[in-house]
Write a protein that holds these residues in place. Structure first.
Motif, PDB file in Angstrom:
ATOM      1  N   TRP A   1       0.721  -1.175   0.160  1.00  0.00           N
ATOM      2  CA  TRP A   1       0.011  -0.149  -0.026  1.00  0.00           C
ATOM      3  C   TRP A   1       0.802   1.362  -0.166  1.00  0.00           C
ATOM      4  CZ3 TRP A   1      -3.131   2.568   4.246  1.00  0.00           C
ATOM      5  CH2 TRP A   1      -4.303   3.346   4.005  1.00  0.00           C
ATOM      6  N   TYR A   2       1.963   1.438   0.876  1.00  0.00           N
ATOM      7  CA  TYR A   2       2.704   2.364   0.953  1.00  0.00           C
ATOM      8  C   TYR A   2       3.509   2.799  -0.131  1.00  0.00           C
ATOM      9  CZ  TYR A   2       1.671   4.091   5.843  1.00  0.00           C
ATOM     10  OH  TYR A   2       1.108   4.745   7.046  1.00  0.00           O
ATOM     11  N   LYS A   3       4.115   1.483  -0.631  1.00  0.00           N
ATOM     12  CA  LYS A   3       4.900   1.674  -2.070  1.00  0.00           C
ATOM     13  C   LYS A   3       4.214   2.084  -3.221  1.00  0.00           C
ATOM     14  CE  LYS A   3       8.362  -1.988  -1.061  1.00  0.00           C
ATOM     15  NZ  LYS A   3       9.490  -1.145  -1.400  1.00  0.00           N
ATOM     16  N   SER A   4       2.657   2.080  -3.155  1.00  0.00           N
ATOM     17  CA  SER A   4       2.151   2.359  -4.343  1.00  0.00           C
ATOM     18  C   SER A   4       1.968   3.899  -4.286  1.00  0.00           C
ATOM     19  CB  SER A   4       0.767   1.645  -4.379  1.00  0.00           C
ATOM     20  OG  SER A   4      -0.093   2.223  -3.367  1.00  0.00           O
ATOM     21  N   PHE A   5       1.805   4.500  -3.163  1.00  0.00           N
ATOM     22  CA  PHE A   5       1.368   6.039  -2.995  1.00  0.00           C
ATOM     23  C   PHE A   5       2.583   6.757  -3.889  1.00  0.00           C
ATOM     24  CE2 PHE A   5      -0.689   5.308   1.437  1.00  0.00           C
ATOM     25  CZ  PHE A   5      -1.942   4.700   0.535  1.00  0.00           C
ATOM     26  N   PRO A   6       3.861   6.597  -3.485  1.00  0.00           N
ATOM     27  CA  PRO A   6       4.669   7.780  -4.294  1.00  0.00           C
ATOM     28  C   PRO A   6       4.582   7.455  -5.635  1.00  0.00           C
ATOM     29  CG  PRO A   6       6.006   6.559  -2.652  1.00  0.00           C
ATOM     30  CD  PRO A   6       4.362   5.887  -2.724  1.00  0.00           C
ATOM     31  N   LEU A   7       4.248   6.295  -6.346  1.00  0.00           N
ATOM     32  CA  LEU A   7       4.275   5.958  -7.797  1.00  0.00           C
ATOM     33  C   LEU A   7       3.033   6.341  -8.544  1.00  0.00           C
ATOM     34  CD1 LEU A   7       5.706   2.400  -7.554  1.00  0.00           C
ATOM     35  CD2 LEU A   7       6.818   4.470  -8.130  1.00  0.00           C
ATOM     36  N   ILE A   8       1.618   6.343  -7.986  1.00  0.00           N
ATOM     37  CA  ILE A   8       0.323   6.612  -8.309  1.00  0.00           C
ATOM     38  C   ILE A   8      -0.542   7.527  -7.599  1.00  0.00           C
ATOM     39  CG2 ILE A   8       0.519   4.659  -9.931  1.00  0.00           C
ATOM     40  CD1 ILE A   8      -1.417   3.183  -8.067  1.00  0.00           C
ATOM     41  N   GLY A   9      -0.032   7.875  -6.544  1.00  0.00           N
ATOM     42  CA  GLY A   9      -0.786   8.934  -5.653  1.00  0.00           C
ATOM     43  C   GLY A   9      -1.592   8.029  -4.708  1.00  0.00           C
TER      44      GLY A   9
END
Length: 349
Positions: A282-290
């Protein structure tokens, strides 16, 4: 291949990677509801509920039992994450991030408040009062909270397609809550506390995502999520559980010691591994796609959870849950099929 084509290819890879992490999160999150349901029937949690019910009533018994289960869930997750960071060799980075309190780690400790005693505890309360299927889909509104807060707070862009997806998710969430409440009212009773728990999960996870997005501007996801669960453990074991012991006279630490039996440890370990790596994804997805898109795609956990619950327990949810979940998932797919170019820049100028 010129520079522009290379840039577009790299952007597409970044976006695909972000969606992949969000999808991994959805599958692992759905799996988490299996141990999250089983643990209620295992000692000492089953006898704990009976004992508290006899002295304080069924509602207090469910909330207090959910509190202890949530505390153990946080404990097993932090153990899994410490092993993960040890394998990656990130203890030095964790120490540096922890020391940088004002610019960085304060965001993860703030996220632990909304993600732990609000969202996760709320989810277990929803499971305890209404059932695992409702507990699984009750939080499907959380991308709405997260997207709006990320937009208002630090200008994360919401495209027209993302806005349509958010609106469809809102309709699905309303169907789940209102439809379920009307069904129970027609039967003559309604577990209001369970629905409040569902709202806690929806709001808590949404706010947590927006706060974590701020911290992840300058911290690694693997380290950030570990600090977030460190904060949650402190809240449970140092503040909330001692308050229950003093205020209600319930021997919470005695029950905690009794929980160190082989079967409970096995189920809690399953919960810790699935939820810990769900959170990493979950946390890894945030910087990549918001935050909004990461939460929107991870919303597929509702479908995964309902399927897993049916396969393992044979539990068939009410039709309102199916319809609401279908709408929430449709909204997530609307967000998923954005063109990569639309999210080249995640934040407004």
């Amino acid at each position: 291949m010129d520079v522009q084509e290379l840039r577009k290819l790299e952007l597409k890879r970044k976006v695909n990677k972000g969606y992949m992490w969000a999808f991994f999160c959805a599958v692992l999150w759905g799996l988490w509801y299996i141990p999250g349901t089983i643990i209620w029937a295992l000692p000492p949690f089953d006898s704990m509920w009976v004992n508290i019910d006899a002295s304080n009533g069924a509602s207090a018994a469910t909330v207090v039992t959910a509190l202890l289960i949530s505390a153990f869930n946080a404990l097993t997750v932090i153990l899994a994450l410490l092993v993960w960071n040890g394998v990656l060799g990130k203890f030095g980075e964790m120490k540096r991030t922890l020391k940088a309190f004002h610019p960085c780690s304060k965001w993860f400790f703030a996220a632990s408040i909304f993600g732990g005693p609000i969202a996760i505890l709320g989810s277990f309360i929803a499971i305890g009062f209404v059932g695992p299927a409702f507990g699984a889909v009750a939080a499907l509104l959380y991308p709405v909270t997260g997207s709006i807060l990320a937009y208002l707070w630090y200008g994360e862009k919401i495209t027209k397609r993302a806005a349509v997806g958010i609106f469809v998710i809102m309709i699905g969430g309303i169907t789940i809550f209102v439809g379920g409440a009307l069904t129970e009212l027609s039967a003559g009773s309604i577990a209001w506390v369970g629905y409040i728990g569902g709202l806690m999960a929806a709001v808590g996870w949404g706010v947590e995502g927006a706060i974590a997005g701020k911290g992840l501007d300058i911290a690694e996801p693997d380290v950030g999520i570990t600090l977030r669960f460190l904060g949650e453990n402190l809240i449970y074991w140092v503040i909330l559980i001692p308050i229950v012991v003093v205020a209600m006279g319930i021997p919470m630490f005695s029950y905690a010691i009794e929980a160190l039996n082989p079967m409970a440890i096995l189920v809690l370990a399953f919960a810790g591994i699935t939820f810990g790596f769900c959170y990493v994804s979950w946390y890894k997805s945030f910087p990549l796609i918001g935050v909004g898109r990461g939460q929107g795609v991870a919303n597929l956990y509702g479908l995964c959870a309902v399927i897993f619950i049916y396969l393992f327990f044979g539990s068939v949810p009410e039709w309102t849950i199916w319809v609401g979940a279908a709408l929430c998932i449709t909204g997530s797919f609307i967000m998923f099929f954005e063109e990569a170019g639309e999210i080249e820049s995640l934040r407004g100028d």
